[in-house]
Write a protein that holds these residues in place. Structure first.
Motif, PDB file in Angstrom:
ATOM      1  N   ASP A 278       2.422  -6.550   1.343  1.00 36.37           N
ATOM      2  CA  ASP A 278       2.696  -5.105   1.195  1.00 36.37           C
ATOM      3  C   ASP A 278       4.089  -4.739   1.661  1.00 36.37           C
ATOM      4  O   ASP A 278       4.357  -3.571   1.964  1.00 36.37           O
ATOM      5  CB  ASP A 278       1.651  -4.270   1.953  1.00 36.37           C
ATOM      6  CG  ASP A 278       1.340  -2.959   1.244  1.00 36.37           C
ATOM      7  OD1 ASP A 278       1.810  -2.765   0.109  1.00 36.37           O
ATOM      8  OD2 ASP A 278       0.629  -2.121   1.842  1.00 36.37           O
TER       9      ASP A 278
ATOM     10  N   HIS B  89       1.818  -9.404  -2.969  1.00 38.33           N
ATOM     11  CA  HIS B  89       1.662  -7.944  -2.840  1.00 38.33           C
ATOM     12  C   HIS B  89       2.941  -7.364  -2.249  1.00 38.33           C
ATOM     13  O   HIS B  89       3.132  -7.357  -1.029  1.00 38.33           O
ATOM     14  CB  HIS B  89       0.453  -7.580  -1.980  1.00 38.33           C
ATOM     15  CG  HIS B  89       0.123  -6.118  -2.021  1.00 38.33           C
ATOM     16  ND1 HIS B  89      -1.156  -5.643  -2.216  1.00 38.33           N
ATOM     17  CD2 HIS B  89       0.910  -5.007  -1.909  1.00 38.33           C
ATOM     18  CE1 HIS B  89      -1.147  -4.316  -2.226  1.00 38.33           C
ATOM     19  NE2 HIS B  89       0.098  -3.908  -2.032  1.00 38.33           N
TER      20      HIS B  89
ATOM     21  N   HIS C 254       6.287  -4.238  -2.813  1.00 36.28           N
ATOM     22  CA  HIS C 254       6.781  -3.011  -3.463  1.00 36.28           C
ATOM     23  C   HIS C 254       8.301  -3.002  -3.328  1.00 36.28           C
ATOM     24  O   HIS C 254       8.844  -2.501  -2.339  1.00 36.28           O
ATOM     25  CB  HIS C 254       6.197  -1.763  -2.786  1.00 36.28           C
ATOM     26  CG  HIS C 254       4.707  -1.686  -2.845  1.00 36.28           C
ATOM     27  ND1 HIS C 254       4.023  -1.255  -3.961  1.00 36.28           N
ATOM     28  CD2 HIS C 254       3.754  -2.014  -1.932  1.00 36.28           C
ATOM     29  CE1 HIS C 254       2.722  -1.301  -3.736  1.00 36.28           C
ATOM     30  NE2 HIS C 254       2.527  -1.767  -2.508  1.00 36.28           N
TER      31      HIS C 254
ATOM     32  N   MET D  30       0.870  -1.176   0.000  1.00 36.09           N
ATOM     33  CA  MET D  30       0.000   0.000   0.000  1.00 36.09           C
ATOM     34  C   MET D  30       0.881   1.190   0.000  1.00 36.09           C
ATOM     35  O   MET D  30       1.825   1.241   0.731  1.00 36.09           O
ATOM     36  CB  MET D  30      -0.909  -0.160   1.163  1.00 36.09           C
ATOM     37  CG  MET D  30      -0.910   0.495   2.400  1.00 36.09           C
ATOM     38  SD  MET D  30      -2.132  -0.008   3.530  1.00 36.09           S
ATOM     39  CE  MET D  30      -1.344  -1.020   4.605  1.00 36.09           C
TER      40      MET D  30
HETATM   41 ZN   LIG Z   1       0.708  -1.951  -1.562  1.00 35.01          ZN
END
Ligand SMILES: [Zn+2]
Length: 452
Positions: free
Chosen positions: A365, A107, A109, A1
């Motif tokens: 995330d 998920h 990053h 996120m």
């Molecule tokens: Zn994310």
């Protein structure tokens, strides 16, 4: 996120926003030099991976003393341990370990290095060039692999353009070690909905963490652009500005209109790609589910009717429980107490989703929290909120592979699939915490980490 930004009312805005063995040739184990494993002979290399215990294709039954025959980068055969190995075969013996499929985080990053606060985020966007962030990402992917994650779906670069495409390609070319990657490139949100925001209005070109698109035609064009530059997935942010209601629901401000969302989903599917929706609360989740996205990311609150639709349509839920708990204190301290309220709402939603039979894929995330933290911290929370350890493990193996449409390649230990295999001491079906201590990592038949 990517997550938040402060609003004038200090309501939180998630605008937008974790053996005993012997190894020979081809090892990339920890301090080995970074180089593409070479196989100069014509014949593919063969190795026998001998596991004291192996979790089978459904990750819920254990077999003892199993030999996995690996030819090149694929699994050829699974059988009882043989007495001897022919000359030229590499034997990797893990008699005390439990082998399981390489883990999949759907998920991540890799171009973000933690953003508990707004300042954490803005500092990266404003002070670090895309090149510098890509250098940091090379460390992130290596860490991810060494934690035992042999496949990642990276859900947008947070302002670093198409750097994820370069990272993915560099891994595939053997230039840097890292997991298999599916990448979403820039992601999309509407004007005014995504950081960075709040800087002087008379400077028009502040960078943003996403590609801003407004209107169905612009949205279709953005999908086409992103795919043309290498996107495997499309990602949209469909809600922001969360408010916990007394009835236990979580209200939000939807971003895209249903018309825009349908155009994005249609264009994505027309081009044989899949689409993930950052959708944390009531209206965003509803709009995304109705539009027919392939996964709901975060889903802190999902209405019961929308869960039914998710089951009917086979839409995955990627809950990311750990990051919400991890950032809650910091965000509450900077004026957004809703983050602490969301922890219990999220846990309740997760329980209901397990009971309703929603397909759940493991996603953390990571990047929203630092890559120095092992994303496998998600597993105990999934168990705490209602999964069995076997269900939690399957969410990060077979189920995650299905979400990524890679079920023929990864997610289970079966002949014909990539030899993506990790090992732990202890039994993850008895205690999922052992998954935070993966001590052997093989990807595509190459050993990247071993403790012996
Ligand atoms: Zn994310």
């Amino acid at each position: 996120m990517k997550t938040f930004q402060r609003s004038a009312t200090l309501l939180t805005i998630l605008s937008a926003g974790a053996l005993a063995c012997c190894v020979s040739s081809g090892s990339w184990a920890s301090n080995a030099p970074v180089q593409k494993p070479a196989n100069t002979s014509k014949a593919p290399s063969i190795s026998y991976l001998r596991c004291g215990t192996l979790l089978d294709e459904k990750s819920d039954r254990a077999q003892k003393n199993v030999e996995v025959v690996i030819e090149g980068e694929k699994i050829k055969e699974i059988r009882p341990v043989s007495a001897a190995a022919p000359a030229g075969v590499t034997v990797i013996a893990l008699p005390q370990e439990t082998c399981l499929p390489g883990l999949i985080d759907t998920h991540t990053h890799v171009l973000l290095q933690g953003d508990v606060t707004e300042d954490d985020y803005d500092r990266q966007i404003l002070k670090q060039s895309d090149s510098y962030r890509a250098i940091l990402a090379t460390q992130a992917v290596r860490k991810g692999l060494e934690y035992g994650f042999t496949t990642l779906r990276d859900l947008e670069t947070e302002g670093a353009g198409y750097s994820d495409v370069d990272i993915r390609n560099a891994i595939n070319a053997g230039i840097i070690p890292g997991p298999r990657m599916k990448v979403a490139t820039r992601a999309m949100d509407v004007t005014g909905a995504y950081p960075i925001q709040g800087y002087r209005w008379d400077w028009p070109d502040w960078p943003h963490g996403v590609q801003l698109v407004d209107g169905a035609d612009e949205a279709r064009k953005a999908v086409r652009e992103q795919i043309s530059h290498g996107a495997d997935w499309i990602k949209v942010y469909v809600d922001r500005s969360y408010v916990a209601k007394p009835d236990g629901t979580l209200d939000d401000v939807p971003t895209f209109t249903p018309e825009e969302l349908h155009a994005i989903v249609d264009e994505t599917h027309r081009e044989r790609r899949r689409i993930a929706a950052h959708a944390a609360a009531l209206h965003g989740v509803h709009n995304a589910v109705e539009a027919g996205v392939d996964s709901i990311e975060h889903g802190m609150y999902i209405a019961p009717e929308d869960m039914k639709t998710m089951v009917q349509k086979g839409i995955f839920y990627v809950p990311t429980l750990f990051v919400g708990e991890y950032v809650a204190e910091g965000r509450a301290a900077e004026g957004a107490p809703v983050w602490k309220q969301m922890i219990s709402i999220h846990g309740d939603t997760f329980k209901r989703a397990v009971q309703a039979g929603v397909k759940i894929a493991f996603g953390t995330d990571v990047g929203g929290f630092e890559w120095t933290i092992n994303p496998a911290k998600e597993f105990p929370l999934m168990v705490k909120y209602g999964m069995t350890p076997a269900q939690a493990l399957r969410s990060a193996t077979a189920n995650a592979a299905e979400l990524l449409n890679m079920q023929d390649q990864v997610g289970t230990i079966e002949p014909g699939k990539y030899a993506d295999i990790v090992a732990v001491s202890g039994d993850p079906l008895a205690d999922v915490n052992v998954l935070q201590n993966v001590n052997f990592v093989m990807k595509g038949g190459v050993v990247y980490k071993t403790s012996h």
